[in-house]
Scaffold this active site. Structure first.
Site, PDB file in Angstrom:
ATOM      1  N   LYS A  85       0.843  -1.204   0.000  1.00  0.00           N
ATOM      2  CA  LYS A  85       0.000   0.000   0.000  1.00  0.00           C
ATOM      3  C   LYS A  85       0.876   1.251   0.000  1.00  0.00           C
ATOM      4  O   LYS A  85       0.620   2.195  -0.748  1.00  0.00           O
ATOM      5  CB  LYS A  85      -0.907   0.021   1.240  1.00  0.00           C
ATOM      6  N   ASP A 145     -11.427   3.009   4.424  1.00  0.00           N
ATOM      7  CA  ASP A 145     -11.889   1.614   4.377  1.00  0.00           C
ATOM      8  C   ASP A 145     -13.410   1.536   4.297  1.00  0.00           C
ATOM      9  O   ASP A 145     -13.962   0.477   3.961  1.00  0.00           O
ATOM     10  CB  ASP A 145     -11.465   0.882   5.668  1.00  0.00           C
ATOM     11  N   GLN A 191      -4.823  -1.296   9.786  1.00  0.00           N
ATOM     12  CA  GLN A 191      -4.774  -2.650   9.208  1.00  0.00           C
ATOM     13  C   GLN A 191      -5.399  -3.667  10.169  1.00  0.00           C
ATOM     14  O   GLN A 191      -5.075  -3.707  11.357  1.00  0.00           O
ATOM     15  CB  GLN A 191      -3.309  -3.022   8.903  1.00  0.00           C
TER      16      GLN A 191
END
Ligand code: GUN
Length: 297
Positions: free
Chosen positions: A54, A121, A98
């Protein structure tokens, strides 16, 4: 194989190019550089690989990447203090914590501490509610990537029968909401669904997101259907070693489907491309600028 291959890897590269073009324009015309903060708690090897990837792709599209690596035994209060700092940092437009988090941390509490406007997200309860009621929100990256591929392949999805196999908060439920918003007739199937094969055979669009290797076989697929495989499972090869497979048995499904995504190289690359697209969207909204076209739901 008779099905057309939906090349997620190539499509993701196109999405990233579009993001990079928008980022360059934001810098040139407004002096703004989008910033994405990724928080990793602990040393889970798979998470470390994702986070590295990422960070690399964030920089490649011209955005600022901020990585925060915390020890596995970090106290919840310290993680929440970091999120509060990132929420209040004007250089940070997107925040991703994460998952999974170490067991002593309350995932819901942590996710809901993120400013919903920076929740790239789309996991914050406000964004879940906004998506569920058809309002403007941040949309989870994996379902957004699937939707982009489906729209690209079909044009309009209106009136199509869609079956989503899997009811997770991260993929199944938001995927169903997005398909509903595009006027599909949507069914969510799961481990307790009766005669799941027959149900799946009704689907013009079949999305598999269960985390069970090669569960969906060709006899579950309606001839000509579009099959989107969200699964990424590592299995042992008979001759030794391992390989990655999806939730769909590719060979048998591809013999029946009209179009299908491969694993690897299908949904996976689109997820990270959509994370970058969401960061750009969050940055545009934060600065009252028009949203990038074709990069949102
Ligand atoms: N872990 C595995 N997939 C994801 C994802 O899409 N977002 C976050 N935050 N963690 C993950």
């Amino acid at each position: 194989m008779t099905a057309q291959l939906i090349d997620g890897k190539a499509f993701a590269a196109t999405v990233r190019e579009k993001v990079a073009t928008h980022v360059a324009r934001l810098k040139e015309e407004h002096g703004i550089t989008p910033g994405l903060a990724v928080v990793l708690v602990g040393e889970d090897p798979a998470s470390q690989v994702y986070v590295r990837s990422k960070g690399k792709l964030t920089v490649e599209v011209g955005m600022n990447s901020y990585e925060h690596k915390l020890d596995a035994d970090t106290a919840e209060a310290d993680l929440l203090a970091l999120i509060d700092k990132l929420n209040n940092d004007p250089a940070v437009h997107g925040i991703l914590v994460q998952l999974p988090l170490p067991g002593h941390l309350n995932e819901d509490l942590v996710i809901n501490a993120i400013d919903p406007a920076k929740d790239v997200d789309g996991f914050h309860i406000s964004n879940v509610g906004l998506l569920g009621t058809g309002q403007k929100s941040m949309v989870p990256c994996t379902p957004l990537g699937c939707l982009m591929m489906l729209r690209e392949h079909h044009g309009s999805l209106s009136g199509l029968n869609a079956v989503v196999v899997g009811r997770s908060n991260i993929v199944g439920k938001p995927m169903a909401n997005l398909l509903l918003r595009d006027s599909c007739t949507v069914t969510i199937a799961h481990s307790r669904t009766k005669d799941i094969e027959a149900l799946c055979r009704q689907a013009d669009i079949l999305v598999a997101a269960v985390g069970r290797p090669q569960m969906v076989t060709g006899d579950w697929v309606k001839p000509g259907a579009t099959v989107i495989d969200v699964g990424i499972n590592r299995i042992e090869k008979p001759e030794g070693g391992t390989r990655l497979v999806g939730d769909v048995d590719f060979d048998s499904a591809a013999a029946v489907a009209g179009a299908i995504t491969p694993v690897p190289g299908g949904v996976g690359p689109m997820t990270i491309a959509c994370l970058l697209a969401n960061t750009l969207t969050a940055c545009s909204r934060a600065n009252d600028l028009p949203e990038p076209e074709g990069l949102t739901a």
